[in-house]
Motif scaffolding. Structure first.
Motif, PDB file in Angstrom:
ATOM      1  N   ALA A 268       4.040   8.832  10.435  1.00 41.09           N
ATOM      2  CA  ALA A 268       4.581  10.057   9.832  1.00 41.09           C
ATOM      3  C   ALA A 268       6.055   9.886   9.471  1.00 41.09           C
ATOM      4  O   ALA A 268       6.509  10.345   8.417  1.00 41.09           O
ATOM      5  CB  ALA A 268       4.398  11.222  10.798  1.00 41.09           C
ATOM      6  N   LYS A 269       6.779   9.199  10.315  1.00 42.72           N
ATOM      7  CA  LYS A 269       8.210   9.000  10.067  1.00 42.72           C
ATOM      8  C   LYS A 269       8.405   8.234   8.752  1.00 42.72           C
ATOM      9  O   LYS A 269       9.217   8.597   7.902  1.00 42.72           O
ATOM     10  CB  LYS A 269       8.806   8.224  11.234  1.00 42.72           C
ATOM     11  N   LEU A 270       7.626   7.187   8.605  1.00 42.25           N
ATOM     12  CA  LEU A 270       7.761   6.380   7.391  1.00 42.25           C
ATOM     13  C   LEU A 270       7.311   7.116   6.141  1.00 42.25           C
ATOM     14  O   LEU A 270       7.781   6.859   5.041  1.00 42.25           O
ATOM     15  CB  LEU A 270       6.950   5.091   7.528  1.00 42.25           C
ATOM     16  N   ARG A 271       6.372   8.002   6.332  1.00 41.52           N
ATOM     17  CA  ARG A 271       5.850   8.730   5.173  1.00 41.52           C
ATOM     18  C   ARG A 271       6.577  10.053   4.941  1.00 41.52           C
ATOM     19  O   ARG A 271       6.224  10.805   4.026  1.00 41.52           O
ATOM     20  CB  ARG A 271       4.358   8.992   5.355  1.00 41.52           C
ATOM     21  N   GLY A 272       7.535  10.370   5.830  1.00 38.55           N
ATOM     22  CA  GLY A 272       8.283  11.610   5.671  1.00 38.55           C
ATOM     23  C   GLY A 272       7.420  12.823   5.908  1.00 38.55           C
ATOM     24  O   GLY A 272       7.530  13.835   5.207  1.00 38.55           O
ATOM     25  N   SER A 273       6.537  12.729   6.903  1.00 37.93           N
ATOM     26  CA  SER A 273       5.623  13.850   7.149  1.00 37.93           C
ATOM     27  C   SER A 273       5.618  14.221   8.624  1.00 37.93           C
ATOM     28  O   SER A 273       6.408  13.701   9.414  1.00 37.93           O
ATOM     29  CB  SER A 273       4.217  13.468   6.692  1.00 37.93           C
ATOM     30  N   VAL A 274       4.719  15.118   8.979  1.00 34.23           N
ATOM     31  CA  VAL A 274       4.617  15.605  10.352  1.00 34.23           C
ATOM     32  C   VAL A 274       3.526  14.800  11.075  1.00 34.23           C
ATOM     33  O   VAL A 274       2.460  14.573  10.511  1.00 34.23           O
ATOM     34  CB  VAL A 274       4.231  17.103  10.335  1.00 34.23           C
ATOM     35  N   PRO A 275       3.794  14.354  12.314  1.00 37.32           N
ATOM     36  CA  PRO A 275       2.789  13.551  13.026  1.00 37.32           C
ATOM     37  C   PRO A 275       1.458  14.282  13.192  1.00 37.32           C
ATOM     38  O   PRO A 275       1.427  15.486  13.390  1.00 37.32           O
ATOM     39  CB  PRO A 275       3.437  13.294  14.394  1.00 37.32           C
ATOM     40  N   PHE A 276       0.406  13.507  13.102  1.00 36.55           N
ATOM     41  CA  PHE A 276      -0.954  13.970  13.344  1.00 36.55           C
ATOM     42  C   PHE A 276      -1.382  15.133  12.434  1.00 36.55           C
ATOM     43  O   PHE A 276      -2.092  16.038  12.843  1.00 36.55           O
ATOM     44  CB  PHE A 276      -1.158  14.300  14.830  1.00 36.55           C
ATOM     45  N   VAL A 277      -0.891  15.061  11.222  1.00 39.20           N
ATOM     46  CA  VAL A 277      -1.357  15.978  10.182  1.00 39.20           C
ATOM     47  C   VAL A 277      -1.946  15.111   9.070  1.00 39.20           C
ATOM     48  O   VAL A 277      -1.347  14.108   8.687  1.00 39.20           O
ATOM     49  CB  VAL A 277      -0.190  16.831   9.619  1.00 39.20           C
TER      50      VAL A 277
ATOM     51  N   GLY B 277       0.860  -1.172   0.000  1.00 38.60           N
ATOM     52  CA  GLY B 277       0.000   0.000   0.000  1.00 38.60           C
ATOM     53  C   GLY B 277       0.899   1.225   0.000  1.00 38.60           C
ATOM     54  O   GLY B 277       2.135   1.112  -0.074  1.00 38.60           O
ATOM     55  N   GLU B 278       0.290   2.377   0.142  1.00 35.82           N
ATOM     56  CA  GLU B 278       1.104   3.586   0.081  1.00 35.82           C
ATOM     57  C   GLU B 278       1.328   4.159   1.464  1.00 35.82           C
ATOM     58  O   GLU B 278       0.643   5.071   1.899  1.00 35.82           O
ATOM     59  CB  GLU B 278       0.434   4.647  -0.798  1.00 35.82           C
ATOM     60  N   GLY B 279       2.286   3.606   2.161  1.00 39.03           N
ATOM     61  CA  GLY B 279       2.504   4.123   3.505  1.00 39.03           C
ATOM     62  C   GLY B 279       3.909   3.827   3.970  1.00 39.03           C
ATOM     63  O   GLY B 279       4.241   3.933   5.148  1.00 39.03           O
ATOM     64  N   GLY B 280       4.733   3.429   3.028  1.00 40.20           N
ATOM     65  CA  GLY B 280       6.100   3.149   3.409  1.00 40.20           C
ATOM     66  C   GLY B 280       6.315   1.684   3.750  1.00 40.20           C
ATOM     67  O   GLY B 280       5.413   0.848   3.612  1.00 40.20           O
ATOM     68  N   TYR B 281       7.513   1.425   4.169  1.00 40.07           N
ATOM     69  CA  TYR B 281       8.000   0.072   4.310  1.00 40.07           C
ATOM     70  C   TYR B 281       8.524  -0.094   5.725  1.00 40.07           C
ATOM     71  O   TYR B 281       9.726   0.141   5.990  1.00 40.07           O
ATOM     72  CB  TYR B 281       9.130  -0.114   3.293  1.00 40.07           C
TER      73      TYR B 281
ATOM     74  N   GLY C 103       1.088   9.819  -3.968  1.00 43.07           N
ATOM     75  CA  GLY C 103       1.732  10.676  -2.983  1.00 43.07           C
ATOM     76  C   GLY C 103       3.192  10.304  -2.767  1.00 43.07           C
ATOM     77  O   GLY C 103       3.908  11.007  -2.077  1.00 43.07           O
ATOM     78  N   TYR C 104       3.607   9.202  -3.339  1.00 44.88           N
ATOM     79  CA  TYR C 104       4.987   8.677  -3.210  1.00 44.88           C
ATOM     80  C   TYR C 104       5.389   8.498  -1.745  1.00 44.88           C
ATOM     81  O   TYR C 104       6.572   8.548  -1.410  1.00 44.88           O
ATOM     82  CB  TYR C 104       6.005   9.593  -3.906  1.00 44.88           C
ATOM     83  N   PHE C 105       4.429   8.313  -0.857  1.00 44.41           N
ATOM     84  CA  PHE C 105       4.774   8.156   0.558  1.00 44.41           C
ATOM     85  C   PHE C 105       5.606   6.898   0.749  1.00 44.41           C
ATOM     86  O   PHE C 105       5.215   5.799   0.351  1.00 44.41           O
ATOM     87  CB  PHE C 105       3.516   8.056   1.419  1.00 44.41           C
ATOM     88  N   GLY C 106       6.743   7.084   1.372  1.00 45.92           N
ATOM     89  CA  GLY C 106       7.584   5.950   1.736  1.00 45.92           C
ATOM     90  C   GLY C 106       8.273   5.271   0.572  1.00 45.92           C
ATOM     91  O   GLY C 106       8.845   4.191   0.728  1.00 45.92           O
ATOM     92  N   VAL C 107       8.225   5.873  -0.605  1.00 41.97           N
ATOM     93  CA  VAL C 107       8.888   5.248  -1.754  1.00 41.97           C
ATOM     94  C   VAL C 107      10.363   5.633  -1.733  1.00 41.97           C
ATOM     95  O   VAL C 107      10.707   6.816  -1.794  1.00 41.97           O
ATOM     96  CB  VAL C 107       8.245   5.712  -3.078  1.00 41.97           C
ATOM     97  N   GLU C 108      11.221   4.645  -1.619  1.00 40.46           N
ATOM     98  CA  GLU C 108      12.653   4.912  -1.579  1.00 40.46           C
ATOM     99  C   GLU C 108      13.366   3.921  -2.485  1.00 40.46           C
ATOM    100  O   GLU C 108      12.838   2.848  -2.795  1.00 40.46           O
ATOM    101  CB  GLU C 108      13.164   4.799  -0.132  1.00 40.46           C
ATOM    102  N   GLU C 109      14.564   4.302  -2.857  1.00 37.28           N
ATOM    103  CA  GLU C 109      15.317   3.490  -3.808  1.00 37.28           C
ATOM    104  C   GLU C 109      15.500   2.063  -3.298  1.00 37.28           C
ATOM    105  O   GLU C 109      15.312   1.089  -4.031  1.00 37.28           O
ATOM    106  CB  GLU C 109      16.672   4.137  -4.056  1.00 37.28           C
TER     107      GLU C 109
END
Lengths: 439, 500
Positions: free
Chosen positions: A210-219, A147-151, A169-175
């Motif tokens: 949020a950490k996995l998605r590279g975002s701010v918590p609770f946003v 899914g789209e939420g990182g690994y 949203g490219y959330f959590g997509v890394e090389e």
């Protein structure tokens, strides 16, 4: 109210009560709860899934085959042969499915069952649920999608069975997560909310998420629609080229919804380089979606599969691509019908969650409590997620898949077939039950 | 979109542009117009219930069983409060002062964890009182959705997938399309932030004529626009109280829409304004002069001489209400021939015409009839009947309407209850809350409109269409389940088609 990780004794008490309660209902020790079920997932369908997840067998007293939606899979039946023509039920009936049909140099992947697990992002479900599904997929030589939420780091343990999803949203997509994946899945749209993108509500976007998605918590996090880099099939082709550059061996899967031109989309994706065309029908599951979208936008999967299958046949490329169907596929019978309509295999999502206790109360997105699923499935709540112990969940899914495979083989043998691939596109083996007759 | 008509017209009315000053002058005026722009927005705000719907679930507890269970736990867990006091409900149903001995079923969302966890003494049942709301067409599900939309003003969002039947009759048999890669604009998160929902009300000539000086001669466009493709219809049955009329009047002003009100009510309440559409019977057409502020007046039925009479005494556009009864087609033709600018088509409240056809087919027939005659843009088609869900708005427009008129949703948005038939307009018996505050009611209706507009944006956004006017008659952006089934299941034994 402060929510803390529960003590072991409380986890033990709650999980025992839940598990015993599910079994009591599934085994008929108590009446079927009147408030359970809906037209698509009837009370019996839910309880039969619990039964299969507990025992690994199909139930005798519950309808485990169809819902009551008055259309689609629920009005299709198989025209079984007379008993004299049946094949013996055995492990020799093949349920294997090849995922790379292009004959190229990429991974040659074959799964033991003609289905794998659909994308459920970390955030929409807990790590426990993700890991349970992934570990079960390893048992079955199959896959789940991130899914789209990182690994989450835990997934590394089973990375051979994990599809990395790249969504809008490219959330959590890394090389490295692309390089680790045997299959990379581009999600263009989701059946439950086609054309609308995604939305993870703030309450579920906790610190780890949020950490996995590279975002701010609770946003709140939005996945836009569509890919902002894709306005044509040529752009789509470049997308696939990008993945090929990062991971030359990975199979490329393209997940799309079911608009009126879904057949053209599928052919376009094939020529762009996709190995897997994944159709996600309008009645599919979601962690959160506008009600207006679930019911109204795009077509149910039953209607999209034959459309795409026939078009791929007419284009002469059908045997070079794997057609996977999802979105409203609940049972082994649904999967067999989807394959008879023209798919090669299926993707399951909701069925897994039902197997783990989901009652389809629709509060996955948070509900009035804001904490997410009270069963601990679609939540990252520190307390609730403990109600799904991994070992228990892996075994439940393993049992469920055993029962489903048994039923798949049962269908095949009664049709005189000994390989699931022989069923593809065999609409001559289906029968449509007129609506009045089904009532 | 411009929402300040007076201001914009003052910019435009500064005189014609000469060729010499065209560039600088048009740029200056363009800037002035742009400065007047503000994005249309409906101010929604969550409001409290005054007459809540019956609760969804009933929670029954076997008190003896519960007491025994607690006693057993106290012994077993040796007084461990964390364990003994843990509840199977995260929604607070059992979190009152005496816990499960006095459950709070209004908080129950039907997760069923309690009854699964404690099948011996907990039962959760669907509330029959709630299930009995409405009738076979306007179901408890529609009423609950409207109630939620009017309460919160938001798009209802839930987890899990679709729960209902496969396709279905009426509007349920139509699906809307989407595009995998197209979106309405490159702006905003999803591209739907700048989708236009305004519609033109009135008549556009099929072509313009100019004299040798370049002046327009002959017919000019006669229309105005409203910001949403829905208006309020005359409240059906006995609902048209003065209080309710004041509420739909004020709400229509708030959201820049229109409200149909009988002429007698408009006069008695002295509410003649640009947002009110006085509706007159054909034998009172001469009273059209009593409504100098109205932009549109409707006559309840088609009669050419009545239209002539109304025109002779009023500058407002004249619209005609036509029921889907036998002979509606020639009435439509005659009215459009006669230059009527707005036709308001009426089905019963189950969305059926007299011949039993559903409105999607009837709207389509009216639309295509005018297309074939080459006169579609000469008239605005508004339709009513059976429109009780947010998805019914785009589906009606796809079927050929310019805008829809809302009737029953008003009753349920204001937490009213119905009694008896919800088929015939005249026969509706509704009970609005006794202590209905007008400010509260206006906010509820505003919320409903905000929610429905936002849901319209979702549908348009998914299609990649950037204004609702372009959706009119776009049958190709819909999918009919019956047709899809024919394509998918043709050749399968037993399949006969035709929705069977």
């Amino acid at each position: 109210m402060t929510i803390a990780k529960p003590s072991e004794i409380l986890i033990d008490k709650t999980t025992n009560l839940l598990h015993n309660g599910m079994n009591a209902r599934a085994f008929g020790d108590f009446d079927i709860p009147e408030a359970l079920g809906d037209a698509r997932w009837t009370d019996e369908l839910i309880l039969s899934t619990w039964y299969m997840a507990e025992t690994g067998k199909v139930p005798e007293k519950l309808n485990f085959k169809t819902g009551n939606s008055d259309g689609g899979f629920d009005l299709l039946r198989f025209q079984f042969l007379d008993e004299s023509g049946w094949v013996e039920h055995s492990e020799n009936i093949s349920t294997k499915l090849d995922l790379n049909r292009r004959g190229d140099e990429k991974n040659k992947i074959s799964i033991d069952i003609p289905w794998y697990g659909g994308g459920m992002s970390y955030g929409s479900v807990s790590v426990n649920v993700m890991m349970s599904r992934a570990r079960n997929a390893r048992r079955w030589n199959s896959f789940i999608s991130t899914g789209e939420g990182g690994y989450p780091a835990e997934l590394r343990e089973v990375e051979e069975n994990v599809i990395t999803q790249v969504a809008t949203g490219y959330f959590g997509v890394e090389e490295d997560t692309i390089q680790a994946a045997p299959i990379v899945e581009f999600k263009y749209a989701q059946g439950a909310k086609p054309g609308l993108g995604g939305h993870l509500l703030a309450a579920k976007a906790g610190e780890e998420v949020a950490k996995l998605r590279g975002s701010v918590p609770f946003v709140s996090l939005f996945s836009p629609f569509p890919f902002h880099s894709t306005y044509s099939v040529e752009d789509h082709s470049k997308h696939l080229d990008w993945i090929e550059t990062v991971n030359p061996k990975a199979l490329l899967s393209v997940k799309v919804s079911t608009p009126h031109d879904v057949d053209m989309v599928a052919v376009g994706s094939f020529y762009a380089g996709a190995h897997i065309i994944h159709l996600d029908g309008g009645y599919g599951g979601t962690g959160a979606a506008p009600e207006i979208a679930k019911k109204n936008i795009a077509m149910p999967i039953e209607l999209a599969i034959p459309k795409v299958h026939k078009f791929l046949v007419a284009e002469g490329v059908r045997d070079r691509v794997t057609l996977i169907a999802s979105g409203g596929i609940r049972t082994a019978d649904d999967m067999a019908k989807a394959i008879a309509l023209g798919a090669d295999g299926c993707v399951l999502g909701t069925s897994d969650l039902i197997g783990l206790g989901c009652t389809r109360c629709s509060n996955c997105e948070g509900g009035p409590s804001g904490r997410g699923c009270p069963w601990g499935l679609t939540t990252t709540d520190i307390e609730l997620q403990e109600w799904v112990p991994q070992d228990w969940a892996v075994q439940r899914l393993d049992n469920l898949y055993s029962a489903m495979q048994w039923r798949m083989r049962d269908i095949l043998r009664k049709l005189g077939l000994d390989d699931v691939n022989q069923l593809r596109g065999r609409t001559d083996l289906l029968q449509y039950i007129p609506k009045e007759a089904s009532e | 979109m411009l929402t300040s008509e007076k201001a914009s017209s003052s910019v435009i009315s500064e005189g014609r542009l000469s060729m010499e000053s065209f560039e600088t002058e048009s740029a200056r005026r363009g800037r002035q117009l742009a400065d007047l722009y503000h994005r249309y927005h409906i101010d929604t705000e969550e409001v409290d219930d005054v007459q809540s719907l019956p609760i969804r679930f009933l929670v029954e507890i076997g008190k003896v069983g519960l007491a025994k269970y607690i006693f057993k736990e106290i012994i077993h867990y040796k007084g461990n409060a964390e364990v003994i006091l843990s509840r199977p409900c995260t929604y607070g149903v059992f979190s009152g002062p005496v816990g499960g001995f006095s459950p709070r079923p209004h908080l129950c969302v039907g997760c069923l964890r309690c009854t699964i966890q404690h099948p011996e003494f907990v039962k959760v049942l669907p509330n029959p009182e709630r299930l009995s709301l409405g009738d076979s067409y306007t179901t408890h599900g529609h009423i609950a959705a409207i109630d939620e939309e009017a309460k919160k003003g938001m798009v209802p969002v839930r987890g899990q997938g679709y729960r209902g039947r496969f396709g279905g009759p009426g509007f349920d048999g139509m699906l809307t399309d989407m595009s995998e890669i197209v979106r309405p604009s490159r702006d905003g998160i999803h591209g739907r932030e700048l989708i236009g929902t305004s519609v033109d009300i009135g008549s556009k000539p099929m072509h313009l004529c100019f004299d040798e000086k370049g002046e327009i001669i002959g017919n000019t466009p006669k229309m105005f626009n409203i910001q949403v493709p829905f208006i309020f219809d005359i409240p059906p049955g006995d609902l048209g109280t003065e209080k309710l009329i004041r509420v739909i009047d004020s709400t229509s002003k708030e959201i820049d829409s229109l409200a149909c009100v009988t002429s007698s009510d408009v006069e008695r309440m002295a509410i003649d304004s640009a947002n009110i559409i006085p509706v007159l019977s054909i034998d009172e057409a001469e009273k059209s002069s009593n409504f100098p502020n109205a932009r549109l007046i409707q006559l309840d039925g088609w009669d050419s001489s009545a239209v002539d009479t109304a025109r002779s005494v009023s500058d407002a556009m004249i619209g005609v209400r036509i029921k889907f009864e036998e002979g509606w087609q020639p009435k439509l033709d005659s009215a459009v021939n006669h230059g009527v600018e707005v036709i308001h088509l009426l089905a019963d409240l189950h969305g059926r015409g007299e011949d039993g056809q559903f409105v999607t087919e009837l709207f389509k027939e009216a639309h295509l009839r005018l297309i074939e005659q080459g006169r579609r843009d000469l008239v605005t088609l508004i339709g009513a009947g059976g429109i009780i869900g947010a998805d019914h708005v785009p589906k009606s427009i796809i079927s050929g309407l310019d805008a829809v008129a809302l009737d029953l949703p008003v009753l349920f948005a204001l937490q009213g209850r119905s009694a008896g038939s919800l088929v015939n307009r005249a026969g509706v018996i509704g009970n609005l809350p006794k202590k209905m505050d007008e400010g509260w009611a206006k906010q509820r209706l505003t919320n409903l409109c905000g929610s429905w507009r936002d849901q319209l944006l979702e549908i348009l956004g998914a299609m990649g269409i950037r204004e609702v006017r372009r959706l009119r008659g776009e049958f190709g952006r819909s999918m009919i389940v019956e047709h899809l089934e024919d394509e998918a299941f043709e050749g399968i034994a037993g399949y006969v088609g035709g929705g069977n």
